[in-house]
Design a protein around this motif. Structure first.
Motif, PDB file in Angstrom:
ATOM      1  N   TRP A 134       1.754  -0.794  -3.421  1.00  0.00           N
ATOM      2  CA  TRP A 134       3.216  -0.218  -3.844  1.00  0.00           C
ATOM      3  C   TRP A 134       3.857  -1.383  -4.634  1.00  0.00           C
ATOM      4  CZ3 TRP A 134       5.965  -4.328  -1.987  1.00  0.00           C
ATOM      5  CH2 TRP A 134       5.341  -5.307  -0.733  1.00  0.00           C
ATOM      6  N   LEU A 135       3.221  -2.481  -4.961  1.00  0.00           N
ATOM      7  CA  LEU A 135       3.885  -3.616  -5.697  1.00  0.00           C
ATOM      8  C   LEU A 135       4.341  -3.020  -7.029  1.00  0.00           C
ATOM      9  CD1 LEU A 135       4.754  -6.651  -6.034  1.00  0.00           C
ATOM     10  CD2 LEU A 135       2.446  -7.059  -6.913  1.00  0.00           C
ATOM     11  N   ASN A 136       3.807  -2.170  -7.620  1.00  0.00           N
ATOM     12  CA  ASN A 136       4.226  -1.719  -8.996  1.00  0.00           C
ATOM     13  C   ASN A 136       5.129  -0.654  -8.822  1.00  0.00           C
ATOM     14  OD1 ASN A 136       2.587  -3.499 -10.538  1.00  0.00           O
ATOM     15  ND2 ASN A 136       1.001  -1.938 -10.524  1.00  0.00           N
ATOM     16  N   GLU A 137       5.656  -0.174  -7.725  1.00  0.00           N
ATOM     17  CA  GLU A 137       6.644   0.764  -7.445  1.00  0.00           C
ATOM     18  C   GLU A 137       8.291   0.274  -6.912  1.00  0.00           C
ATOM     19  OE1 GLU A 137       4.945   3.429  -4.633  1.00  0.00           O
ATOM     20  OE2 GLU A 137       3.038   3.570  -5.851  1.00  0.00           O
ATOM     21  N   LEU A 138       8.161  -1.050  -6.924  1.00  0.00           N
ATOM     22  CA  LEU A 138       9.281  -1.651  -6.306  1.00  0.00           C
ATOM     23  C   LEU A 138      10.688  -1.137  -7.177  1.00  0.00           C
ATOM     24  CD1 LEU A 138       8.460  -5.142  -5.438  1.00  0.00           C
ATOM     25  CD2 LEU A 138       8.819  -3.467  -3.847  1.00  0.00           C
ATOM     26  N   ASN A 139      10.561  -1.200  -8.469  1.00  0.00           N
ATOM     27  CA  ASN A 139      11.776  -0.590  -9.357  1.00  0.00           C
ATOM     28  C   ASN A 139      12.157   0.947  -8.928  1.00  0.00           C
ATOM     29  OD1 ASN A 139      12.009  -3.159 -10.440  1.00  0.00           O
ATOM     30  ND2 ASN A 139      10.774  -2.767 -12.177  1.00  0.00           N
ATOM     31  N   SER A 140      11.270   1.695  -8.462  1.00  0.00           N
ATOM     32  CA  SER A 140      11.704   3.179  -8.079  1.00  0.00           C
ATOM     33  C   SER A 140      12.074   3.409  -6.696  1.00  0.00           C
ATOM     34  CB  SER A 140      10.458   4.015  -8.285  1.00  0.00           C
ATOM     35  OG  SER A 140       9.494   3.725  -7.274  1.00  0.00           O
ATOM     36  N   ILE A 141      12.200   2.404  -5.954  1.00  0.00           N
ATOM     37  CA  ILE A 141      12.848   2.354  -4.460  1.00  0.00           C
ATOM     38  C   ILE A 141      14.366   1.933  -4.412  1.00  0.00           C
ATOM     39  CG2 ILE A 141      10.478   2.408  -3.403  1.00  0.00           C
ATOM     40  CD1 ILE A 141      11.479  -0.575  -2.636  1.00  0.00           C
ATOM     41  N   THR A 142      15.034   2.537  -3.510  1.00  0.00           N
ATOM     42  CA  THR A 142      16.504   2.099  -3.133  1.00  0.00           C
ATOM     43  C   THR A 142      16.464   0.596  -3.054  1.00  0.00           C
ATOM     44  OG1 THR A 142      16.771   4.256  -2.373  1.00  0.00           O
ATOM     45  CG2 THR A 142      18.296   2.515  -1.944  1.00  0.00           C
ATOM     46  N   GLY A 143      17.718   0.159  -3.732  1.00  0.00           N
ATOM     47  CA  GLY A 143      17.548  -1.436  -3.591  1.00  0.00           C
ATOM     48  C   GLY A 143      19.067  -1.589  -3.805  1.00  0.00           C
TER      49      GLY A 143
END
Length: 86
Positions: free
Chosen positions: A67-76
């Motif tokens: 999931w590392l490459n998906e961090l920008n796509s999750i709520t933050g």
């Protein structure tokens, strides 16, 4: 003046790494492998200006979480907040 201590530790590639520590508080600062002395591994948590540094190399990719490459796509959030309210 930074006061440093060094100690050696063997890692998986069977080469001793030299680790540099703050002589005052013991914080790990960097590691260097004698087989490649121009390659210095910095401990970014000890650097205040880490936002100015850009990685030039990524190692240990075989253990990268999917999931590392998906961090920008999750709520933050720009800072810690009560996420339970969302």
């Amino acid at each position: 003046v930074l006061n440093q201590q060094k100690r050696e530790k063997c890692v998986s590639f069977k080469s001793a790494l030299t680790h540099g520590f703050c002589g005052d508080c013991g914080t790990p600062l960097y590691s260097v492998a004698p087989v490649s002395p121009t390659l210095i591994f910095l401990r970014l948590g000890a650097i205040n200006e880490r936002h100015l540094l850009r990685p030039a190399l990524q190692i240990w990719r075989r253990s990268t979480v999917r999931w590392l490459n998906e961090l920008n796509s999750i709520t933050g959030s720009p800072e810690q907040q009560d996420l339970a309210a969302k």
